[in-house]
Design a protein around this motif. Sequence first.
Motif, PDB file in Angstrom:
ATOM      1  N   GLY A   1       0.770  -1.084   0.105  1.00  0.00           N
ATOM      2  CA  GLY A   1      -0.029   0.031   0.042  1.00  0.00           C
ATOM      3  C   GLY A   1       0.787   1.371   0.097  1.00  0.00           C
ATOM      4  O   GLY A   1       0.542   2.229  -0.685  1.00  0.00           O
ATOM      5  N   PHE A   2       2.036   1.217   0.457  1.00  0.00           N
ATOM      6  CA  PHE A   2       2.963   2.305   0.756  1.00  0.00           C
ATOM      7  C   PHE A   2       3.318   2.862  -0.507  1.00  0.00           C
ATOM      8  O   PHE A   2       3.353   3.782  -0.801  1.00  0.00           O
ATOM      9  CB  PHE A   2       3.986   2.401   1.973  1.00  0.00           C
ATOM     10  N   VAL A   3       3.878   1.668  -1.085  1.00  0.00           N
ATOM     11  CA  VAL A   3       4.785   2.069  -2.519  1.00  0.00           C
ATOM     12  C   VAL A   3       3.699   2.389  -3.269  1.00  0.00           C
ATOM     13  O   VAL A   3       4.035   3.269  -4.333  1.00  0.00           O
ATOM     14  CB  VAL A   3       5.284   0.728  -3.007  1.00  0.00           C
ATOM     15  N   ALA A   4       2.558   2.020  -3.354  1.00  0.00           N
ATOM     16  CA  ALA A   4       1.407   2.197  -4.519  1.00  0.00           C
ATOM     17  C   ALA A   4       0.961   3.459  -4.226  1.00  0.00           C
ATOM     18  O   ALA A   4       0.776   4.428  -5.293  1.00  0.00           O
ATOM     19  CB  ALA A   4       0.289   1.326  -4.357  1.00  0.00           C
ATOM     20  N   THR A   5       0.734   3.914  -2.891  1.00  0.00           N
ATOM     21  CA  THR A   5       0.189   5.315  -2.569  1.00  0.00           C
ATOM     22  C   THR A   5       1.292   6.334  -3.032  1.00  0.00           C
ATOM     23  O   THR A   5       1.003   7.402  -3.711  1.00  0.00           O
ATOM     24  CB  THR A   5      -0.130   5.421  -1.043  1.00  0.00           C
TER      25      THR A   5
END
Length: 302
Positions: A40-44
């Motif tokens: 989620g962090f990488v995508a956000t």
Amino acid sequence: ITGAGGFVGKNLAEALQHKMQVLKTSRADVDLLDADAVEGFVATHKINRIIHCASEGGARKTGYDATQHDIVKMNLQMLLNLKRCLTDDMHMIYFGSGAEYDKRQPLVKVNENSRALPIDDYGFAKYAMSQCIGNAKNITCLRIFGLYGKYEDYRYKFISNAILKNMLGMPMTIHQNVCFDYLYMDDLVRIVEGFLKTPPSERIINVTPTQSIDLITITQCINEASQKQTEVVVLNEGMNLAYTGDNQLLLSQLPQFNFTTYAQGIKCLYKYYQSVVNTLDIDCIKADPFIKYCKTGEKHEK
């Protein structure tokens, strides 16, 4: 940059933030052991380059992990959680270690083709990480042997610790002399910057200077930088196991690269400590509590 509060991460973040958009992360920002959180962090944040500096274990201050039993699991889990987020247009750099070559034997300009299998948890973790990246073309492992520079843990890291003892007029203590490859942090920053611009064709690369140095010679460089002679105390005779790596692959990727000399790097680091010495834990330097964890090797010839 993961582990941006640590020695390597802090230096890289400080240097690179003036040249590119840098997202500094720590445990408070994302739990690298949580696969969903990482994804989620990488995508956000729409990340396209990852410099993975976060690591567990391998430090003398913890007695080389004597009381830690999940070093392998944590290091593998962090790497694989990041690896699964990579797309073809992304690139990740992470840092391996000379410990992957098995420190039970002398490592004399060892190259990346060595097949030794370490048995200590930290060395095995780094070895397993190298195996896990397989033939992934968008992951680069930079294997560090010795590294020195500002923000390292001066309480036990040899060069910084010896500089501060010199400044305090204390003897510079060597548990046992040993031949090392010590890379100056500014050189590592330049190497990483070069590989961010043009990812290397090699998957695993020793990042180590051409010239090796022993600890007694380092103390001589410190005395020269300070322009005063501080006593050098060697507690055990002979030479411990060498810890040096071959850098031919590195120089094939960066053929014009010039390394900072030990004299230059130590002089710069000495000036840095002159500017911050009043903020440091001087009592810890005087007590030297971590020297007890140093390991004595067989008496090898230099």
